[in-house]
Enzyme design. Structure first.
Site, PDB file in Angstrom:
ATOM      1  N   ASP A  59       0.851  -1.178   0.000  1.00 22.27           N
ATOM      2  CA  ASP A  59       0.000   0.000   0.000  1.00 22.27           C
ATOM      3  C   ASP A  59       0.891   1.233   0.000  1.00 22.27           C
ATOM      4  O   ASP A  59       1.539   1.541   0.996  1.00 22.27           O
ATOM      5  CB  ASP A  59      -0.902  -0.001   1.234  1.00 22.27           C
ATOM      6  CG  ASP A  59      -1.940   1.116   1.184  1.00 22.27           C
ATOM      7  OD1 ASP A  59      -1.948   1.870   0.191  1.00 22.27           O
ATOM      8  OD2 ASP A  59      -2.726   1.241   2.135  1.00 22.27           O
ATOM      9  N   LYS A  99       2.389  16.107  -9.567  1.00 20.60           N
ATOM     10  CA  LYS A  99       3.499  15.773 -10.461  1.00 20.60           C
ATOM     11  C   LYS A  99       4.565  16.869 -10.468  1.00 20.60           C
ATOM     12  O   LYS A  99       5.765  16.572 -10.613  1.00 20.60           O
ATOM     13  CB  LYS A  99       2.969  15.531 -11.880  1.00 20.60           C
ATOM     14  CG  LYS A  99       2.081  14.300 -11.990  1.00 20.60           C
ATOM     15  CD  LYS A  99       2.770  13.058 -11.445  1.00 20.60           C
ATOM     16  CE  LYS A  99       1.936  11.808 -11.602  1.00 20.60           C
ATOM     17  NZ  LYS A  99       2.584  10.615 -11.015  1.00 20.60           N
ATOM     18  N   THR A 124      -3.262   3.516 -21.538  1.00 19.01           N
ATOM     19  CA  THR A 124      -3.369   2.536 -20.462  1.00 19.01           C
ATOM     20  C   THR A 124      -4.803   2.533 -19.947  1.00 19.01           C
ATOM     21  O   THR A 124      -5.626   3.393 -20.307  1.00 19.01           O
ATOM     22  CB  THR A 124      -2.434   2.882 -19.294  1.00 19.01           C
ATOM     23  OG1 THR A 124      -2.861   4.137 -18.734  1.00 19.01           O
ATOM     24  CG2 THR A 124      -0.989   2.997 -19.759  1.00 19.01           C
ATOM     25  N   TYR A 127      -3.818  16.884  -9.930  1.00 24.08           N
ATOM     26  CA  TYR A 127      -2.869  15.944 -10.529  1.00 24.08           C
ATOM     27  C   TYR A 127      -1.581  16.662 -10.927  1.00 24.08           C
ATOM     28  O   TYR A 127      -0.472  16.182 -10.665  1.00 24.08           O
ATOM     29  CB  TYR A 127      -3.521  15.285 -11.739  1.00 24.08           C
ATOM     30  CG  TYR A 127      -2.683  14.224 -12.411  1.00 24.08           C
ATOM     31  CD1 TYR A 127      -2.544  12.960 -11.851  1.00 24.08           C
ATOM     32  CD2 TYR A 127      -2.044  14.486 -13.628  1.00 24.08           C
ATOM     33  CE1 TYR A 127      -1.790  11.975 -12.472  1.00 24.08           C
ATOM     34  CE2 TYR A 127      -1.283  13.509 -14.256  1.00 24.08           C
ATOM     35  CZ  TYR A 127      -1.161  12.265 -13.671  1.00 24.08           C
ATOM     36  OH  TYR A 127      -0.410  11.294 -14.290  1.00 24.08           O
TER      37      TYR A 127
END
Length: 253
Positions: free
Chosen positions: A65, A161, A192, A157
């Protein structure tokens, strides 16, 4: 096979997020080039499926995890105590979030940061412990072009990053006395399952416009995997503190 099959012979490398997507494709490529792998993921069945596709012997699959806790450093210490120290780490695990800021929740922000920068820091902390990584080893983290180009709905997001890229530059200096190399990959749109989930619900016109921002088209997981193999190998021994754009020309626009 682009590189020589013996490119990574003798190297022991950890790949997170190896149960799917970029992590899975990278694990397969690294094993094909002789690396012995420790792969991690949250789905035991999919992780076992990846393990079954790895060439060579001595690979290890572990559920982990990636919550940014000290348990991550303990895991790295455990898998190297009395064994060959690591020569590389690739942190591919992460979660996606495409949502306007006014609709974002604190829990979602925490989840994105936990799987990305918090886990990256915990992995780096573990790798810095004595005996976990051999001198001259390489750490590599997944970033994104979202950290360098603005796009609606990507604030959380992109922030996570961007933090990865800043961490990489600082760690490259801090760990240089041991010859440890630290880099990140700013990926463009890679086809993906996570990417498909990210695009669900978007109008077709928006999806098409996003694809057209990549002059060389959308990428495949193997496009990232080959760059990972290079940066983790001795061929990348003079590369550190860099964010490599592997994006089909996205940032060139």
């Amino acid at each position: 096979m682009i590189f020589h099959p013996s490119l990574l012979v003798g190297q022991r490398i950890v790949v997170t997020g190896a149960s799917s997507g970029i992590g899975r494709a990278t694990a397969i490529v690294l094993a094909n080039h002789g690396a012995q792998l420790v792969i991690t993921g949250r789905d035991p069945q999919r992780l076992a499926a990846t393990l079954s596709e790895l060439a060579g012997e001595g690979h290890l699959a572990r559920e982990l995890d990636l919550d940014g806790s000290d348990a991550i450093a303990e895991f790295l210490k455990e898998i190297t105590t009395g064994q060959q120290p690591l020569s590389g780490l690739f942190h591919a695990a992460g979660v996606e979030l495409l949502r306007p800021m006014k609709l974002s929740k604190a829990q979602q922000t925490a989840q994105v940061f936990s799987s990305s920068i918090h886990s990256a820091l915990a992995l780096a902390r573990g790798c810095a412990l004595r005996g976990v990584m051999q001198d001259g080893a390489a750490l590599l983290f997944m970033s994104s072009v979202a950290a360098q180009r603005g796009q609606a709905g990507m604030a959380v997001y992109a922030a996570a990053k961007a933090a990865i890229d800043g961490m990489v530059r600082a760690l490259a200096v801090e760990l240089a006395p041991r010859g440890l190399r630290v880099n990140s990959i700013a990926a463009g749109a890679v086809q993906t399952e996570m990417h498909e989930r990210l695009l669900q619900g978007l109008p077709e016109t928006a999806v098409q416009a996003y694809a057209e921002r990549h002059p060389l088209g959308l990428g495949k997981p193997e496009d990232i995997a080959q760059v990972v193999a290079f940066l983790l190998s001795d061929a990348g021994r003079w590369v550190s503190g860099a964010t490599w754009a592997v994006d089909g020309g996205y940032l060139a626009r």
